[in-house]
Scaffold this active site. Structure first.
Site, PDB file in Angstrom:
ATOM      1  N   HIS A 315      38.591-107.375  52.279  1.00  0.00           N
ATOM      2  CA  HIS A 315      39.853-106.677  52.541  1.00  0.00           C
ATOM      3  C   HIS A 315      39.679-105.220  52.127  1.00  0.00           C
ATOM      4  CE1 HIS A 315      44.083-105.634  52.345  1.00  0.00           C
ATOM      5  NE2 HIS A 315      44.425-106.833  52.785  1.00  0.00           N
ATOM      6  N   ARG A 335      49.815-100.082  54.220  1.00  0.00           N
ATOM      7  CA  ARG A 335      49.239 -99.138  55.193  1.00  0.00           C
ATOM      8  C   ARG A 335      50.058 -99.161  56.474  1.00  0.00           C
ATOM      9  NH1 ARG A 335      44.354-101.618  56.160  1.00  0.00           N
ATOM     10  NH2 ARG A 335      44.267-102.948  54.329  1.00  0.00           N
TER      11      ARG A 335
HETATM   12  O1  MEZ Z   1      46.640-112.262  55.986  1.00  0.00           O
HETATM   13  C1  MEZ Z   1      46.302-111.564  55.022  1.00  0.00           C
HETATM   14  O2  MEZ Z   1      45.131-111.501  54.654  1.00  0.00           O
HETATM   15  C2  MEZ Z   1      47.298-110.730  54.338  1.00  0.00           C
HETATM   16  C3  MEZ Z   1      48.701-110.943  54.709  1.00  0.00           C
HETATM   17  C4  MEZ Z   1      46.882-109.822  53.458  1.00  0.00           C
HETATM   18  C5  MEZ Z   1      47.608-108.631  53.037  1.00  0.00           C
HETATM   19  O3  MEZ Z   1      47.044-107.551  53.138  1.00  0.00           O
HETATM   20  O4  MEZ Z   1      48.741-108.716  52.589  1.00  0.00           O
END
Ligand code: MEZ
Length: 530
Positions: A315, A335
């Site tokens: 992420h 974001r």
């Molecule tokens: O689906 C995801 O990974 C999610 C909702 C993550 C996030 O950034 O909040």
């Protein structure tokens, strides 16, 4: 606050006016491919293949996962399973997919036992912040949801799985709402939909920035009202089979009684979640402590393929300062509402809502090429310009829409509405996993799988909010499928797992025991019975 970053923060503030409405040029496919090849952790060349099982010599797994797939069983050699517990359906897992399946099985007349490694609800579901996707907007459709997700997944998604996900999105939201799940609404009383990265229209429903927690609350409460028997603190150590290719139960470690128990079941559902706590290449993780890839290990020993087994999601916005928050998720939704990603030169180097793998690779590139911001503890990241949210939408917006983030940074004297957050990619999601069909059937009779433990649905890059929809859609489908196709009860032996161990031993003797169950630093892996 953050005196050490004063000059960098000054550059960020000075550049704000010029960049706040700037439009990014999209990268060409060639530029995307090069960025991923050069900087995405999946392409670091640090993985390795393994010589045994369905993916033998075909997939480069991260080292930590490869070691576990080749690991020794946790069961003592002389352990002979007996049917200590008998049930029709055994659900292994305690998160959103497990509960959705239990709810689908309720009132079927089938005896259902749910074994959670920790407590019911302890799972990656609760860690999901930003939302759940469903094609509910006026401009939206299942086809559009499908197309966005397919492009995001680099065209590697299983089209049958993806079709089901997108078609069933609105119905999944209706189901959750009827169970009592509270999604944010607009002043007109409609669901508030946000734009997720890589999506062509707003499609993400949320409950502030703790959507997964709210969904899990709903599912957990509802599951407790069913006739499902729930055993907590009971990790599964091995699947059992009848010696002729059908899974027929599992051996669990009852940690409250500190003993092994074997469960005879006509159907077993793996809903064990992801593997982020394996911390590949020493990345931080946004994952729950239970995310140690256990289901991958158990299914692999039975002969299941791991689809896209070397594909993981980093992420882009993991927190990287302060140290205590390292790897913690800063939701993509922040974001979506306007926070930009900015380097040490005050330059917004990429569209902050591009695909996660592309953005993560771009951040890693900035850091590698010296445009990151170094913390006193030696970490390095880029800025997420969170104050832009209130500047764009009015004072108090960030606090109202993202109370979780505000709450988590407050103990460190950081108010994200005033001060940008330092971010670096964090290991977030297992894109690949156990191969299943659209009814969650694995290649092995008697064994179903749902949720993050499975692979194929998301291709090699998942869109935000598709994982919460995945667990709801496919958890329920697994329950429906088990009801419709319940096999006869068979003997429960260790045949397949033992055969796998013998094949391994012909090649090498592993010192690693699997499944791992808990993060290494928790040091909780004592042998059952001791
Ligand atoms: O689906 C995801 O990974 C999610 C909702 C993550 C996030 O950034 O909040």
């Amino acid at each position: 606050m953050m005196e050490w970053a004063r000059d960098s923060l000054k550059r960020l503030e000075d550049s704000r006016e010029a960049r706040r409405n700037a439009v990014h040029e999209e990268l060409s496919q060639e530029e995307v491919d090069r960025l991923l090849q050069e900087h995405h952790p999946d392409h670091s060349g640090k993985g390795r293949s393994i010589a045994v099982g369905a993916n033998a010599n075909a997939t480069a797994f991260p080292i930590e996962l490869a070691d576990l797939l080749e690991s020794k069983s946790r069961l003592p050699d002389d352990y002979v399973p007996a049917a200590d517990i008998e049930t029709d359906v055994l659900i292994i897992g305690g998160g959103g997919a497990a509960c959705s399946a239990a709810l689908a099985l309720n009132e079927s007349g089938l005896k259902t036992l749910l074994c959670a490694k920790l407590r019911l609800g302890d799972s990656n579901t609760v860690m999901a912040e930003g939302g759940i996707q469903a094609a509910l907007g006026p401009e939206d459709s299942a086809q559009r949801h499908f197309a966005d997700s397919l492009v995001g997944g680099h065209g590697k998604n299983d089209p049958q799985l993806l079709k089901r996900l997108c078609e069933q999105g609105p119905e999944g939201i209706r189901w959750l709402t009827e169970l009592g799940c509270l999604f944010d609404v607009t002043e007109e009383g409609m669901f508030r939909l946000r734009l997720g990265g890589g999506a062509s229209v707003p499609r993400v429903l949320a409950c502030r920035d703790y959507t997964g927690l709210e969904i899990m609350r709903t599912l957990k409460d509802a599951t407790r009202l069913t006739t499902t028997e729930i055993m907590e603190d009971c990790p599964a150590l091995e699947l059992l089979d009848d010696g002729a290719g059908q899974v027929s139960g599992a051996t669990i470690w009852n940690r409250q009684k500190n003993c092994l128990q074997s469960v005879s079941a006509r159907a077993v559902l793996l809903a064990t979640g992801g593997a982020g706590q394996l911390r590949f290449q020493q990345f931080g993780t946004s994952n729950h402590v239970g995310a140690t890839g256990d289901g991958l290990v158990l299914a692999y020993r039975q002969g299941c393929h791991l689809e896209h087994g070397g594909s993981f999601q980093y992420h882009p916005s993991g927190s990287c300062y302060p140290e205590a928050m390292s790897g913690r998720l800063v939701t993509e939704a922040i974001r979506s509402v306007g926070a930009q990603v900015v380097n040490n030169e005050g330059h917004c180097f990429i569209n902050e809502l591009t695909y996660r793998d592309v953005l993560a690779a771009a951040i890693i590139r900035e850091v590698r090429e010296g445009r990151g911001i170094q913390t006193p503890a030696g970490s390095c990241g880029v800025w997420l310009d969170t104050p832009l949210i209130d500047i764009k939408h009015g004072a108090g917006t960030l606090q109202k829409q993202f109370p979780g983030i505000v709450h988590r940074f407050a103990p460190f004297g950081i108010d994200p509405s005033q001060t940008p957050i330092l971010i670096y990619p964090t290991l977030h999601y297992q894109n690949g996993g156990v191969r299943v069909d659209e009814w969650c059937r694995t290649e092995i009779n008697g064994l179903w799988a749902a949720g993050e433990v499975t692979g194929g649905l998301h291709g090699t890059n998942r869109l935000m909010g598709n994982s919460l929809l995945d667990i709801i859609t496919f958890g329920r489908r697994a329950g429906e499928s088990i009801k419709a196709q319940l096999p006869e009860r068979k003997a429960a032996t260790r045949s397949a797992a033992d055969r796998f161990q013998r094949d391994l031993q012909k090649l090498s003797e592993s010192s690693v025991q699997g499944p791992q169950l808990f993060p290494v630093e928790m040091n909780m892996n004592a042998t059952p019975g001791q």
